[in-house]
Design an enzyme around this catalytic site. Sequence first.
Site, mmCIF file in Angstrom:
data_model
loop_
_atom_site.group_PDB
_atom_site.id
_atom_site.type_symbol
_atom_site.label_atom_id
_atom_site.label_comp_id
_atom_site.label_asym_id
_atom_site.label_seq_id
_atom_site.Cartn_x
_atom_site.Cartn_y
_atom_site.Cartn_z
ATOM 1 N N VAL A 1 -48.935 -4.630 17.683
ATOM 2 C CA VAL A 1 -48.131 -5.848 17.536
ATOM 3 C C VAL A 1 -47.512 -5.907 16.139
ATOM 4 O O VAL A 1 -46.345 -6.292 15.966
ATOM 5 C CB VAL A 1 -49.002 -7.099 17.787
ATOM 6 C CG1 VAL A 1 -48.243 -8.364 17.444
ATOM 7 C CG2 VAL A 1 -49.458 -7.138 19.238
ATOM 8 N N ALA A 2 -48.303 -5.500 15.137
ATOM 9 C CA ALA A 2 -47.827 -5.568 13.760
ATOM 10 C C ALA A 2 -46.690 -4.588 13.498
ATOM 11 O O ALA A 2 -45.843 -4.821 12.634
ATOM 12 C CB ALA A 2 -48.984 -5.278 12.802
ATOM 13 N N GLU B 1 -40.021 -7.357 16.396
ATOM 14 C CA GLU B 1 -39.431 -7.870 17.635
ATOM 15 C C GLU B 1 -38.023 -8.456 17.445
ATOM 16 O O GLU B 1 -37.160 -8.328 18.306
ATOM 17 C CB GLU B 1 -40.330 -8.950 18.247
ATOM 18 C CG GLU B 1 -41.717 -8.493 18.648
ATOM 19 C CD GLU B 1 -42.735 -8.683 17.542
ATOM 20 O OE1 GLU B 1 -43.925 -8.726 17.847
ATOM 21 O OE2 GLU B 1 -42.339 -8.782 16.362
ATOM 22 N N ASP C 1 1.020 -0.144 4.826
ATOM 23 C CA ASP C 1 2.462 -0.278 4.935
ATOM 24 C C ASP C 1 2.947 -1.160 3.788
ATOM 25 O O ASP C 1 2.157 -1.821 3.113
ATOM 26 C CB ASP C 1 2.807 -0.907 6.289
ATOM 27 C CG ASP C 1 4.291 -0.824 6.599
ATOM 28 O OD1 ASP C 1 5.004 -0.090 5.892
ATOM 29 O OD2 ASP C 1 4.737 -1.507 7.532
ATOM 30 N N ASN D 1 -45.105 -12.895 13.100
ATOM 31 C CA ASN D 1 -43.809 -12.278 13.395
ATOM 32 C C ASN D 1 -42.792 -13.305 13.874
ATOM 33 O O ASN D 1 -41.599 -13.185 13.615
ATOM 34 C CB ASN D 1 -43.973 -11.178 14.449
ATOM 35 C CG ASN D 1 -44.711 -9.970 13.904
ATOM 36 O OD1 ASN D 1 -44.909 -9.845 12.690
ATOM 37 N ND2 ASN D 1 -45.123 -9.076 14.785
ATOM 38 N N ASP E 1 -41.235 -13.986 10.091
ATOM 39 C CA ASP E 1 -40.319 -12.842 10.165
ATOM 40 C C ASP E 1 -38.925 -13.268 10.610
ATOM 41 O O ASP E 1 -37.942 -13.071 9.902
ATOM 42 C CB ASP E 1 -40.848 -11.782 11.143
ATOM 43 C CG ASP E 1 -41.900 -10.898 10.487
ATOM 44 O OD1 ASP E 1 -42.368 -11.259 9.388
ATOM 45 O OD2 ASP E 1 -42.249 -9.864 11.072
#
Length: 897
Positions: free
Chosen positions: A285-286, A290, A332, A727, A731
């Site tokens: 999981v760490a 995600e 141009d 997370n 996170d």
Amino acid sequence: MNINYPLELPHTRTVDEVVEEIKSHPAKGLSPADAQERTKAFGRNAYESQAQKSLWMMALLQFKSPIVYLLLVAVAVTFYFQNTVEALAILAVILINAIIGFLMELQARSSMNALKEMDVTLSRVIRDGQVQEIPSEEITPGDLIFLEAGDVVPADARLVEANQLQCDESSLTGESLPTEKNTEKLPKDTTVGDQHNMLFKGTSVMNGNGKALVTGIGHDTQLGTITALVEASGEQETPLDRKIAELSKRLIWVTLLVIVLYAITGFIQGKEWVLVLETSIALAVAAFPEGLPIVSTVALAYGMLLMAKRNAIVKRLSSVETLGSTNVILTDKTGTLTENKIYVDTFSFTDTQVKVRIEDKKFKFENELSAENEEQYQKILLIGTLCNDATLYQEGEEGQSSGDPIELALLQLIAAAGKNEKEIKETYKRKAEIPFSSDTKMMGTLHHGPDGTFVAAKGSVEQLLEQCTYILQKSEIESLADNERQKILKISDELAADGLRVLAFAYRENVDDDAGDFLNSLVFAGMIGFLDPPRMDIKDAILSCRNAGIHVVMITGDHPKTALNIAVKVGLVDAGTKQVLTGTELPAPEELSDDWKRRILETSVFARTTPKQKLDIVAIFQEDGNIVAMTGDGVNDAPALKKADIGIAMGLRGTQVAKETASIVLKDDSFTSIAEAVAHGREIFQNIQKFVIFLVSCNLSEILIVTVMGFVAPASTLLPLQILFLNMVTDVFPALALGLGKGDNTVMNHPPKDPAAPIVSNKDWVAVGIYSAAMTAAVMGAMIYADYRHLLDEKAANNVAFLTLVFAQLFHVFNMASADSGIVNNEVTRNRFVWLAIVICTGIMALVFAVPSLRTVLGLYILPVRLWVIALVASALPLVVVQTYKAVSNLVQSGKE
């Protein structure tokens, strides 16, 4: 309304038959009321090229992830051991993660849809006899559309008029050569590729012009039929997506190695297999960030939307990454480096020049026009009126002016001179036309006038002079001698050196009606110098590009002296520079020596270039390892726009072909917007790097903490549910805030990045290692110190570690500021989204501790104040250490300088 739609086999019918069945008019088109009624009846001229995922499917796809599968295994294990609360909690976290992912993807979709709405394609239609520009989606069956070189055909249509019309139908038929078009009806079994009296949606006009009645829109077009038969293809993976995927795979492999080593060591030490399994799941999981793919998509979409508001519509996500690497811009001149507000400045009658100006819609000579030049002056006005496809609306008239800026300037001059354009065109009926092309650099029209046939021609001085045999001087037509030609060319050079764009005018009377090429044996009437002032506001933008290591190059079809004059005024080259390469000087690609290539690479101004030479110049810069951005507006610029790493089309004067080929469309045609787009592209990629490094360092710290605690204090290690919460809270929100930041102010003070370089460089990996080690040390130090001072039990030790890591990751977001920015005042501290993310995360933490059931689910309980103090102090230490290191490094660096 009783019309035959969709009209079957329109190529087999005459123009009159099509007009009768579609209930329209071959010259005036539909009335606005008829058009509105037909739009209601038949819908808009649009179709979905690829259906968007339904909301239900988008929600279900949030669960399509290896991490979700792993968590479901954890749920099954916890249910097996009858730990129902933890199992339900993990399911709740899976659901919350899915909801966050769904909302982020929905936001990204909304941003992309808003971006698409800004990029509206316009087409010219004739309604009630008036030419007007409308969005292509509003075209309806029976509309009379007008098309010329550079336009993309907006619907299937039957031609009613064609003047040297050629179309590129390769996208539909696969035929690479342009198709000649005419109005003659064809047999029933004629294939699409041979239906020369039809225009098809999505194809492009390469040469000439024409008018056509719309016979099919949307799904009722050839392109619509093909689109309906083809299954929607999957979303294309961008280079950035691939780099993120590679990074994720690397993290997963590292984690699998750690899991295997930990599991083997754990079993050797005789640990319970359930504990080993739970810790292994926690490690997995760490490892997985995600929110990384979702946050990157939202950041790109948001950044692209901001760029669109700053006049640069980015059509492809991958273009943002390429923008950050651009080190050569081929631009141009007209409209990009100049204002594109063209007006007549000087008449040249060979022996004299007369300055003019328009004030209060009235035409004035600054110096007196002699009687000897009166006839030349009148002839130029007549030619400028007849050899002209622009449409000018005066104030108070309904409609929007459209056409080439020079032709519009001529019409404004003619109106100011007291002439009636419509009456002149009514008197001189146009019978044939040779459209302007970048190869001939001329345009000619054949008319029937009161005194017989009349040819009107205008074009570049060099090219038109070659078609002239005579010259009008002092009301007399004389043979054009070589010394007179040289004199005209010299005057043209002098006008160009003053920054004027010079156009020559010629005519011919009593031409054979059947003459195919009537642009010969012409009478030279004179020249006009048009002034297109340079955009003085772009000097800073060009200087900014130079400081950023970007080589800015002008490529134009204009006169070399005009080009150099503008280049000096805008700061593209230094005053006194005379180095200009013209198209006639450039050797063919197969004849290019190394010396010639080096000379081209060192040149900043190219003049009188052809579209093919533009393509060759792009290739030479690319072969030298440069990332090239190319601007263009015409149909002939499309190959170079496609060849360049970044094709930039002009939104105001650009043709539809150029806009559809390019990856960026400028809404204001200004070079300043190009420079801002490059700067913003760098900012966006810089933001992506920041949140990637932030997420990776946070996840790596979690891996290290779980691994170390698994050996040192296995009973206190972080639980999978706690890591999922980390997370989700510490996170995603800060990472998203970093992705929405404005970037630092020094982004254009550094050279472009290497496009082949990974998102996380070796230097960044060292920084990630330091960040992760610092957060790991802080967490372990807090836990050991608290245990030493207060003899913690297993749950208290776990809680201290959890709290320390939560706030260490929140504080860690401030470490993402650029190394050379200030500690207190930098792009991160100025980012309001960062402070909002911290407030949200802190509020969620407060809510968790305030609600007993949430505390129980996460394995938390109310800690004494002294343990909170230890956790908060320890969590701030990584920020203090990193910022101190940056400050010392900056002092050392400044000392060396």
